[in-house]
Design an enzyme around this catalytic site. Structure first.
Site, mmCIF file in Angstrom:
data_model
loop_
_atom_site.group_PDB
_atom_site.id
_atom_site.type_symbol
_atom_site.label_atom_id
_atom_site.label_comp_id
_atom_site.label_asym_id
_atom_site.label_seq_id
_atom_site.Cartn_x
_atom_site.Cartn_y
_atom_site.Cartn_z
ATOM 1 C CE LYS A 75 -2.900 -5.231 0.860
ATOM 2 N NZ LYS A 75 -2.062 -4.104 1.802
ATOM 3 C CG ASP A 108 -3.603 5.379 3.909
ATOM 4 O OD1 ASP A 108 -4.240 6.299 4.015
ATOM 5 O OD2 ASP A 108 -4.294 4.561 2.791
#
Length: 275
Positions: free
Chosen positions: A147, A252
């Site tokens: 990532k 989130d």
């Protein structure tokens, strides 16, 4: 397809690979990394170090930090600029260079390669407002997920005001912000994984990049049906409560940041910079 690379001290012509022109945008293109010499990486590192105190790093400072002669520096910087790893900036006071995300990617991947955690870069499997996701592998062929944090590229321009990455600092580059985001997410992943939370196993972290295990799963947003939706819902609610009991709130927690294991249907939570 995996792009393999080495980071030893051989010169570019000694490496038996073919290449293609690198991307000029933020998309990772690792095809050139195996062709960079140790001197070119020294210059890249020098630009990164100079960026701590200069928005545009003077060529003279790059030469001083890298301990290379001025004549050779200009040639190397020109080559790095053609590859999109640095960008030249001319202004009234002096000429200098900025490190690009491409150059930052190369420095991070080189660090992981030296640690023997990454040996090849594969396909991109995800893209978001704040990150790019790639499949990578180590020397044994074990596949993992890389990532790369990309703060500030789309709609999160107010992120410096909304998150606490900077602490007491008043300003910072987006690359430095991305590095802080990766460090914060890495820290959360390590603690959560050690305490048995359903998160990917963290493997390595360098600059703005996080390396983690590859899980055979798919995003919750792609699911149209589930064999036991009630059980899944209960598991997700229990997980929110478990986070809360640990003093954490996932900022989130939605269908984009929850994976469902293909074999068991169990949830896996990802993306932690907003905790």
């Amino acid at each position: 397809m995996m792009v393999q690379f080495n980071v030893d001290n051989r010169e570019a012509g000694d490496l038996p690979f073919s290449t293609s022109p690198p991307s000029k945008g933020m998309k990772l293109d690792a095809t050139d990394i195996r062709y960079l010499s140790s001197e070119e990486f020294r210059v890249l590192t020098a630009v990164e170090m100079g960026s701590k105190n200069h928005e545009v790093v003077p060529t003279s400072l790059i030469s001083q930090i890298s301990k290379l002669r001025a004549g050779g520096i200009n040639k190397i910087l020109g080559g790095l600029a053609k590859r999109g790893l640095v960008s030249r900036v001319q202004n009234a006071k002096y000429d200098g260079y900025r490190l690009t995300y491409g150059g930052y990617d190369y420095l991070a991947i080189r660090t992981m390669s030296k640690r023997d955690t990454v040996a090849a870069i594969g396909n991109q499997i995800g893209v978001g407002k704040e990150s790019d996701i790639y499949v990578v592998s180590n020397a044994e062929g074990e596949q993992m997920v890389l990532k790369l944090h990309r703060l500030g590229r789309i709609s999160f321009r107010a992120i410096k005001n909304k998150r606490d990455y900077l602490g007491k600092r008043k300003s910072a580059t987006w690359m430095y912000m991305s590095r802080l985001a990766a460090q914060k997410e890495w820290a959360f992943m390590k603690v959560l994984h050690e305490h048995g939370f359903p998160v990917p196993k963290p493997i390595d972290q360098a600059r703005h990049c996080i390396l983690m295990e590859l899980i055979d799963a798919y995003p919750l947003r792609q699911i149209s049906e589930h064999p036991s939706p009630g059980t899944l819902y209960s598991s997700l609610m229990d997980l929110i409560v478990r986070f809360a009991h640990s003093g954490l709130i996932h900022g989130d927690f939605n269908e984009f940041n929850i994976l469902i294991k293909r074999e068991t249907g169990e949830p896996i939570v990802i993306d932690f910079p907003q905790m």
